[in-house]
Design an enzyme around this catalytic site. Structure first.
Site, PDB file in Angstrom:
ATOM      1  N   GLY A 178     -41.464   2.053 -28.185  1.00  0.00           N
ATOM      2  CA  GLY A 178     -40.007   1.903 -28.175  1.00  0.00           C
ATOM      3  C   GLY A 178     -39.351   2.610 -26.999  1.00  0.00           C
ATOM      4  CG  ASP A 233     -34.338   0.836 -40.905  1.00  0.00           C
ATOM      5  OD1 ASP A 233     -35.111  -0.088 -40.608  1.00  0.00           O
ATOM      6  OD2 ASP A 233     -33.161   0.882 -40.506  1.00  0.00           O
ATOM      7  CG  HIS A 273     -36.830  10.054 -35.296  1.00  0.00           C
ATOM      8  ND1 HIS A 273     -37.654  10.366 -34.239  1.00  0.00           N
ATOM      9  CD2 HIS A 273     -36.930   8.704 -35.447  1.00  0.00           C
ATOM     10  CE1 HIS A 273     -38.200   9.253 -33.761  1.00  0.00           C
ATOM     11  NE2 HIS A 273     -37.779   8.230 -34.491  1.00  0.00           N
ATOM     12  CG  HIS A 282     -46.738   2.137 -31.575  1.00  0.00           C
ATOM     13  ND1 HIS A 282     -47.515   2.768 -30.647  1.00  0.00           N
ATOM     14  CD2 HIS A 282     -46.620   0.855 -31.170  1.00  0.00           C
ATOM     15  CE1 HIS A 282     -47.850   1.904 -29.701  1.00  0.00           C
ATOM     16  NE2 HIS A 282     -47.317   0.742 -29.996  1.00  0.00           N
TER      17      HIS A 282
END
Ligand code: IMP
Length: 194
Positions: free
Chosen positions: A148, A68, A175, A12
């Site tokens: 998610g 991350d 983000h 993804h």
């Protein structure tokens, strides 16, 4: 075209990033023959991103970046945060998302933000790019796209979840989208053009 390895096995994430990196040849871990899991043992996004990017730089010697990222819920004191991928104790999006919904039962403050830190290792130098997306957690899932926590997160200024919004909109406000845009701008404006 310059090559850049993306230090992730998350299809993804890779799909989202590919849509934003025209003009750069992205190589997957499969393309460079790396098939192990990369450990993420740290408590900050920055340290985990650096760990992933450095592991792949050491393995391949190629320019590489790692993302991350995670969801930080204010009423949960920033959880799941760096533990977003395995908040329930398992790498299971549905269980992780249900744990967030449960934790927010009865909460008035449902504000949250996603954060992404990209660590780029370019010619042996390390660079960081960050993106934050503010929003709120709704009480039940909506939408089928994304991954998610996307079905329960509405970005500020919208009335649809990330799982209901098209990818081009998600990439403009998310983000990861913001962090990737900063990295792409950096890569195309360096002295040595791509
Ligand atoms: P990482 O691979 O350690 O960076 O884990 C990222 C985890 O954060 C994912 O597995 C998701 O649970 C969550 N996450 C990060 N970005 C997103 C997003 O854009 N949408 C939904 N969940 C996300």
């Amino acid at each position: 075209m310059q090559q850049l390895v993306i230090a992730s096995n998350n299809e993804h994430k890779i799909g989202e990033i590919k849509a934003m990196t025209e003009g750069i040849e992205l190589l997957s871990l499969k393309d460079i023959g790396f098939s192990q899991d990369i450990p993420e043992p740290f408590h900050t996004f920055e340290e985990n991103a650096l760990a992933k990017a450095s592991a792949i730089y050491q393995f391949s010697g190629k320019n590489v970046f790692a993302d991350d990222s995670g969801l930080c819920v204010n009423a949960l004191h920033g959880a799941p945060g760096v533990d977003s991928a395995h908040y329930s104790g398992e790498r299971d999006d549905e269980k992780n998302l249900q744990k967030v919904l449960q934790g927010l039962t009865g909460a008035e403050d449902r504000s949250a933000f996603y954060k992404a830190v990209i660590c780029l290792v370019w010619d042996g130098e390390v660079y960081y790019f960050e993106g934050i997306c503010e929003g709120e957690i709704i009480t039940g899932k909506r939408g089928d796209s994304g991954f998610g926590y996307d079905p329960i997160f509405i970005p500020a200024g919208y009335d649809k979840t990330f799982a209901e919004l098209p990818l081009n909109i998600k990439n403009q406000v998310s983000h990861r989208g913001k962090a990737v845009m900063k990295m792409v701008e950096f890569l195309f404006n360096k002295e040595k053009p791509l």
